[in-house]
Design a protein around this motif. Sequence first.
Motif, PDB file in Angstrom:
ATOM      1  N   GLY A   1      81.923 -37.007-141.685  1.00 59.44           N
ATOM      2  CA  GLY A   1      83.008 -36.472-140.857  1.00 59.44           C
ATOM      3  C   GLY A   1      82.495 -35.648-139.703  1.00 59.44           C
ATOM      4  N   ALA A   2      81.222 -35.779-139.460  1.00 60.99           N
ATOM      5  CA  ALA A   2      80.655 -34.898-138.435  1.00 60.99           C
ATOM      6  C   ALA A   2      81.226 -35.188-137.062  1.00 60.99           C
ATOM      7  N   VAL A   3      81.366 -36.464-136.735  1.00 60.95           N
ATOM      8  CA  VAL A   3      81.924 -36.791-135.419  1.00 60.95           C
ATOM      9  C   VAL A   3      83.358 -36.280-135.326  1.00 60.95           C
ATOM     10  N   ASP A   4      84.042 -36.405-136.464  1.00 60.08           N
ATOM     11  CA  ASP A   4      85.412 -35.865-136.472  1.00 60.08           C
ATOM     12  C   ASP A   4      85.409 -34.381-136.166  1.00 60.08           C
ATOM     13  N   THR A   5      84.383 -33.738-136.681  1.00 60.13           N
ATOM     14  CA  THR A   5      84.302 -32.298-136.402  1.00 60.13           C
ATOM     15  C   THR A   5      84.112 -32.038-134.923  1.00 60.13           C
ATOM     16  N   ILE A   6      83.288 -32.867-134.280  1.00 58.20           N
ATOM     17  CA  ILE A   6      83.122 -32.702-132.827  1.00 58.20           C
ATOM     18  C   ILE A   6      84.460 -32.945-132.142  1.00 58.20           C
ATOM     19  N   PHE A   7      85.168 -33.968-132.629  1.00 64.61           N
ATOM     20  CA  PHE A   7      86.493 -34.234-132.038  1.00 64.61           C
ATOM     21  C   PHE A   7      87.369 -32.989-132.134  1.00 64.61           C
ATOM     22  N   SER A   8      87.355 -32.375-133.292  1.00 61.38           N
ATOM     23  CA  SER A   8      88.234 -31.216-133.455  1.00 61.38           C
ATOM     24  C   SER A   8      87.759 -30.045-132.591  1.00 61.38           C
ATOM     25  N   LEU A   9      86.436 -29.965-132.424  1.00 58.41           N
ATOM     26  CA  LEU A   9      85.926 -28.864-131.593  1.00 58.41           C
ATOM     27  C   LEU A   9      86.292 -29.033-130.123  1.00 58.41           C
ATOM     28  N   GLN A  10      86.651 -30.234-129.741  1.00 57.04           N
ATOM     29  CA  GLN A  10      87.089 -30.435-128.345  1.00 57.04           C
ATOM     30  C   GLN A  10      88.324 -29.602-128.026  1.00 57.04           C
ATOM     31  N   GLY A  11      89.095 -29.347-129.047  1.00 58.34           N
ATOM     32  CA  GLY A  11      90.311 -28.555-128.821  1.00 58.34           C
ATOM     33  C   GLY A  11      90.127 -27.101-129.152  1.00 58.34           C
ATOM     34  N   ASP A  12      88.897 -26.668-129.242  1.00 55.60           N
ATOM     35  CA  ASP A  12      88.634 -25.272-129.613  1.00 55.60           C
ATOM     36  C   ASP A  12      89.241 -24.318-128.587  1.00 55.60           C
ATOM     37  N   SER A  13      89.632 -23.174-129.111  1.00 54.75           N
ATOM     38  CA  SER A  13      90.268 -22.205-128.202  1.00 54.75           C
ATOM     39  C   SER A  13      89.275 -21.663-127.175  1.00 54.75           C
ATOM     40  N   SER A  14      88.008 -21.680-127.518  1.00 58.47           N
ATOM     41  CA  SER A  14      87.016 -21.254-126.533  1.00 58.47           C
ATOM     42  C   SER A  14      86.694 -22.422-125.602  1.00 58.47           C
ATOM     43  N   LEU A  15      86.843 -22.176-124.327  1.00 59.73           N
ATOM     44  CA  LEU A  15      86.597 -23.257-123.367  1.00 59.73           C
ATOM     45  C   LEU A  15      85.135 -23.683-123.380  1.00 59.73           C
ATOM     46  N   PHE A  16      84.255 -22.733-123.649  1.00 64.78           N
ATOM     47  CA  PHE A  16      82.827 -23.065-123.673  1.00 64.78           C
ATOM     48  C   PHE A  16      82.531 -24.024-124.820  1.00 64.78           C
ATOM     49  N   VAL A  17      83.113 -23.716-125.972  1.00 63.54           N
ATOM     50  CA  VAL A  17      82.880 -24.580-127.129  1.00 63.54           C
ATOM     51  C   VAL A  17      83.487 -25.947-126.875  1.00 63.54           C
ATOM     52  N   ALA A  18      84.708 -25.950-126.372  1.00 61.48           N
ATOM     53  CA  ALA A  18      85.382 -27.224-126.133  1.00 61.48           C
ATOM     54  C   ALA A  18      84.584 -28.075-125.145  1.00 61.48           C
TER      55      ALA A  18
ATOM     56  N   SER B   1      93.381 -40.687-127.844  1.00 64.20           N
ATOM     57  CA  SER B   1      93.716 -39.472-127.087  1.00 64.20           C
ATOM     58  C   SER B   1      94.428 -39.821-125.791  1.00 64.20           C
ATOM     59  N   LEU B   2      93.981 -40.902-125.157  1.00 64.75           N
ATOM     60  CA  LEU B   2      94.621 -41.287-123.894  1.00 64.75           C
ATOM     61  C   LEU B   2      96.086 -41.649-124.104  1.00 64.75           C
ATOM     62  N   CYS B   3      96.378 -42.174-125.278  1.00 63.58           N
ATOM     63  CA  CYS B   3      97.765 -42.564-125.560  1.00 63.58           C
ATOM     64  C   CYS B   3      98.579 -41.400-126.109  1.00 63.58           C
ATOM     65  N   SER B   4      97.937 -40.297-126.349  1.00 61.31           N
ATOM     66  CA  SER B   4      98.632 -39.184-126.982  1.00 61.31           C
ATOM     67  C   SER B   4      99.675 -38.591-126.026  1.00 61.31           C
ATOM     68  N   ALA B   5     100.697 -38.058-126.649  1.00 60.28           N
ATOM     69  CA  ALA B   5     101.721 -37.395-125.833  1.00 60.28           C
ATOM     70  C   ALA B   5     101.312 -35.977-125.475  1.00 60.28           C
ATOM     71  N   ALA B   6     100.307 -35.489-126.172  1.00 60.78           N
ATOM     72  CA  ALA B   6      99.871 -34.113-125.909  1.00 60.78           C
ATOM     73  C   ALA B   6      98.901 -34.094-124.731  1.00 60.78           C
ATOM     74  N   THR B   7      99.253 -33.362-123.711  1.00 55.67           N
ATOM     75  CA  THR B   7      98.415 -33.323-122.503  1.00 55.67           C
ATOM     76  C   THR B   7      96.989 -32.840-122.778  1.00 55.67           C
ATOM     77  N   PRO B   8      96.791 -31.810-123.624  1.00 58.64           N
ATOM     78  CA  PRO B   8      95.400 -31.393-123.878  1.00 58.64           C
ATOM     79  C   PRO B   8      94.527 -32.507-124.420  1.00 58.64           C
ATOM     80  N   LYS B   9      95.115 -33.357-125.250  1.00 54.54           N
ATOM     81  CA  LYS B   9      94.343 -34.490-125.799  1.00 54.54           C
ATOM     82  C   LYS B   9      93.928 -35.434-124.672  1.00 54.54           C
ATOM     83  N   VAL B  10      94.886 -35.708-123.811  1.00 60.86           N
ATOM     84  CA  VAL B  10      94.589 -36.609-122.688  1.00 60.86           C
ATOM     85  C   VAL B  10      93.501 -35.999-121.812  1.00 60.86           C
TER      86      VAL B  10
END
Lengths: 818, 618
Positions: free
Chosen positions: A141-158, A202-211
């Motif tokens: 699940g490591a890649v999944d973890t990177i995916f989740s870190l993309q939405g991290d509240s810290s912009l640097f981490v994301a 993500s591109l198809c997501s309705a959530a703008t941050p994902k896009v």
Amino acid sequence: MDPECAQLLPALCAVLVDPRQPVADDTCLEKLLDWFKTVTEGDIFFPVGSLNLTPCKKKVWELLGEERSSRGTPGAVPLVTPGLGRPHRVQCRAAAGAPLPGGAAVPCAESPGPEFWGPLLLTPPGRNLRSPGKLLPVSSGAVDTIFSLQGDSSLFVASAASQLLVHVLALSMQGGAEGQPCLPGGDWPACAQRIMDHVEESLCSAATPKVTQALNVLTTTFGRCQSPWTEALWVRLSPRVACLLERDPIPAAHSFVDLLLCVARSPVFSSSDGSLWETVVRALSCLGPTHMGPLALGILKLEHCPQALRTQAFQVLLQPLACVLKATVQAPGPPGLLDGTADDATTVDTLLASKSSCAGLLCRTLAHLEELQPLPQRPSPWPQASLLGATVTVLRLCDGSAAPASSVGGHLCGTLAGCVRVQRAALDFLGTLSQGTGPQELVTQALAVLLECLESPGSSPTVLKKAFQATLRWLLSSPKTPGCSDLGPLIPQFLRELFPVLQKRLCHPCWEVRDSALEFLTQLSRHWGGQADFRCALLASEVPELALQLLQDPESYVRASAVTAMGQLSSQGLHAPTSPEHAEARQSLFPELLHILSVDSEGFPRRAVMQVFTEWLRDGHADAARDMEQFVATVLQVASRDLDWEVRAQGLELALVFLGQTLGPPRTHCPYAVALPEVAPAQPLTEALRALCHVGLFDFAFCALFDCDRPVAQKSCDLLLFLRDKIASYSSLREARGGPNTASAEATLPRWRAGEQAQPPGDQEPEAVLAMLRSLDLEGLRSTLAESSDHVEKSPQSLLQDMLATGGFLQGDEADCY
Amino acid sequence: YCLSGHPTLPCNVLKFKSTTIMLDCGLDMTSTLNFLPLPLVQSPRLSNLPGWSLKDGNAFLDKIYIIPSLSFRRANNLSTVDVILISNYALYDALPIHTRHTGFTAQCMPRNHQCQKAQSASLLLPSPLKDAVEVSTWRRCYTMQEVNSALSKIQLVGYSQKIELFGAVQVTPLSSGYALGSSNWIIQSHYEKVSYVSGSSLLTTHPQPMDQASLKNSDVLVLTGLTQIPTANPDGMVGEFCSNLALTVRNGGNVLVPCYPSGVIYDLLECLYQYIDSAGLSSVPLYFISPVANSSLEFSQIFAEWLCHNKQSKVYLPEPPFPHAELIQTNKLKHYPSIHGDFSNDFRQPCVVFTGHPSLRFGDVVHFMELWGKSSLNTVIFTEPDFSYLEALAPYQPLAMKCIYCPIDTRLNFIQVSKLLKEVQPLHVVCPEQYTQPPPAQSHRMDLMIDCQPPAMSYRRAEVLALPFKRRYEKIEIMPELADSLVPMEIKPGISLATVSAVLHTKDNKHLLQPPPRPAQPTSGKKRKRVSDDVPDCKVLKPLLSGSIPVEQFVQTLEKHGFSDIKVEDTAKGHIVLLQEAETLIQIEEDSTHIICDNDEMLRVRLRDLVLKFLQKF
């Protein structure tokens, strides 16, 4: 790696690996990681086989992981150094001989941290080199973890997570063992497939941050990777990207524009890539004015692009100005801007929506056009006249003098009146437009609006500064009468109107305005000091007298600018009229400036004085040329006592000019430069050296050599090296005079070190000084000075010592803690 | 009632809850421009001027002065005005007219500082005109005695002090940030709030900052006294003022500044205090000539509570809050009551002279215009926006001296008004009609008008405007013993009612419910009843009814009680129950029930009791 560091590192590894040892703060750990990265990237041949860094690194990761847990946010440091995976191959191969703690192949885990990074860091040698893609932790699940870190509240981490994702994607796409790229239509490696699926989702997501995340990943990918597989990637994802344009509102429009431009700039895509241009064309018509501008500008800056698209992009860029022009033009104006620009309802709506949106759109448009104007790939024909007219109109709207021709114009008039932001942007662009040619009538209008702006009591200091800058550009670019030193027909009249305004601005209570006016005067006289029209208009005004009075201004910046301006005017004989009643004012400026250099409490005016004196010496100003040695001696004597290092450094510059004039110019160090015949010195060497002694140059230079401010010492070192090179060919000097008596010079060395003047100028023997010059290790001194003063503190050795000392200190004082 | 056509010299009358309040009483002095200047000594040039005509055809007058028409005297009897609220020092000039000759008996309420200024200003404002011969009307209005009489009616108030007007309304002055002691006013009752904003400033100058927060939740905001020069930025104008002053003085010329003796001059002196040293003009004397120059400069230093925070802090150090004290100490600024006496001895050139009047028609400025007008080295700089500088200069033409127009008006501009209204959010804005359209000379400048939602209501001179709110509630207090006797009954969840029998006692516009008098005891003595005991006997109160009558159940009840042949008809408002046999109608409506029968009181009572069974009583 330094041997000293190599010696310290094992002990540090032991400290870090030992769980009982307290660790230094995370800043030290981050610095350590940075250093590891530097070492492993740049020092791949370092025999790390004898030194196993891996446990140490692993410990650092663990510590950072703990740090992350304690803070509740993922640590950015492990993510921002993804490049570590690459050099490990070298390092791990070297470390193959040593068993790794915890086993070589650490299984992947669900959470990021040392376990996750283990496969990247601790992969057994040999495997990763042959098939890096297979080593990636796809099944975990490591890649999944990177995916989740993309939405991290810290912009640097994301941001770091997105970049890491791009690295992983690129690594997985490197192909098989032979290094062949994946076929575009072929199967994607499993890891790449996962990432692609995620991006598509993500591109198809309705959530703008994902896009936004997905678009950012793609932008980074196309920006960094220019392998053929990126084309296949675009082919696969472009429909999804294009679909974003069908949404209302378009999500993540800013990132969308970035992606399109990034893809368009990638050399992988040929200019005939239809799908890309189709998407761009659609985007130009779908996006709002806020995002259309940057996209249009980006398109116009492309080297290869369909002509139709360029035309459309240029029209988009011009649209706001066309609206302004259309709303205010009373009669059909010159063709160009209004042609082909249909009324765009969205643009008009934005202009009318609010003051901030209107100002924002116009400022962006003007800035884009300003950026585009000097580029060779700018659209041709360039609508210079229309742009000039539109910019003048915008400025007139800002000062409230424009006459609207429609309700839109009336609204714009109310919106833009007094809008300083737009005024500044328009003045910047107007200045840029001076580089092109325009009809006489519009040039007149431009100069008139500039004059009004300079004259208006309502102009803010920042607007006035921009207006001065734009005016200068227009004046300097104005056409001159061929074969005649006089200025063009418009300029004399303009100058007659300008100088009364300049006088008023030189008396303005706001120091920024006085400063801008003086800078303008300096620049103008520098370029036009020889023009009869200019001289005539200037001397007929009170400007030189006012500038002279500003030498006593309470604001140091203004005094500095006044010094520069008066220095410039004086160089060209413009500091006072030639009439008999101004005889007093025409007296030498040198004593006044020297007084400022001696007593002014602020550094800026003193620096300005030194620059003026240097210029005077270089250009042979009358005050300097009258008695050059006396001039230099006086100035150096005052400068040597100055507490401001920049003044002392400028003193060395003046000394260098004097050296050049005494011994000939410095030789060029460029090996490819055409060697000019050696210019014979103006006077015999002995006399020249005696002159140098007489003006106190050696005293000044040797004191500066031991100056506590490094730049001064460096400059002095350079000067003395130049001097030594110059006299190197005169070896006969010593022989002719016998052995030099260096005793006196050596005796003065400690006093120079202490910053004291050795002897009265002129009392030194040139031979003794020369001998001293030869005996000093100036090259060694130069290399020492080249190092920054904190290079010891910044060195990795210092870092390692600090970390060890922290541990050791705590251990040693354990008993004392209470 | 709008009594002034000049938006920056307002004079409005507000009738609110049985009170009549005059808001400011400015006097438009622009008609002085129709006069020839009053020189210190007879000027052959001025007296021999031919029939000079202004652009609009007006000729200069030297015999008759037309007092600004006092239309409000025709519109209303001024004796009905209960109070005059003054917003700043420029808006009380007509006070003697109102208080002396119109039967005015009420009080005026200016700020403390303004009062001081008024007393001193009586020496100055119309002084030359006051003393001029044959200006009979003016003299009658503005004798010293009359001015003092007007000032004696003044009541002094402080910021945020709440003043009750006859118990009906409460008025509160708030700092307006425009000048020392300048104020806006809040006029409110228990349920309505009217804010009066006149001559306010958001700029950081010497007075206390404008109090915006207290203006929130207003039903109506009356907005007057905005800047007269909306396109001129005060900072830019001050810069222009200093630049021109420096250029003139450096060339050996003198600078004449026609100005009022207070207000912007404090800021100009402060600005010059910083500027003259930087411009190398420390040796140039500044002269302030006015009958009240001394008191103006001194009063400004002692009214700490009207000053901005920085200046207040200085007072407690203690230091003079205004830097002109230092200018005076160092002899850079000198002040004189007139050009006679000491000034003649001290006078040296080049110099800067501040003196009045800005109209250039009277005051010492006339002398300086005559003295310096012929030299192109000198400059006259206009800083007051109240007068057209071209018209002011007209009788002095041809003029060699330079003329600079730097109007400095720190009052609110339209951008600031827009922000203020967004912040304060009044339900309705009322303003002079000039503010609801762009200036005639700049008809395209849609930004130079008030833009708010709902659109501002405008008024013009001599117009009466009904303010857009209706008073619906009045506060009535209840005596504790009466409150104790009430027994509320819950008729809906959360709503309880109780009947109250009480005496409503109204005095000074305050209402009080008192317990009803006890039934009169039989008088046993021979004492006569006191008048106060002569309260009418209260009748026995019938209970109040509430609820609705369900028609079907009512019909069933009627049938149970022996009524037959019952018909029910639906009507627009309810139902009609027809008892055909008894020839009786029962109309049941939402808020009433009528029983119509032919003189059968027994039947009516019987039916009434049946109806009452379905209703609640309390």
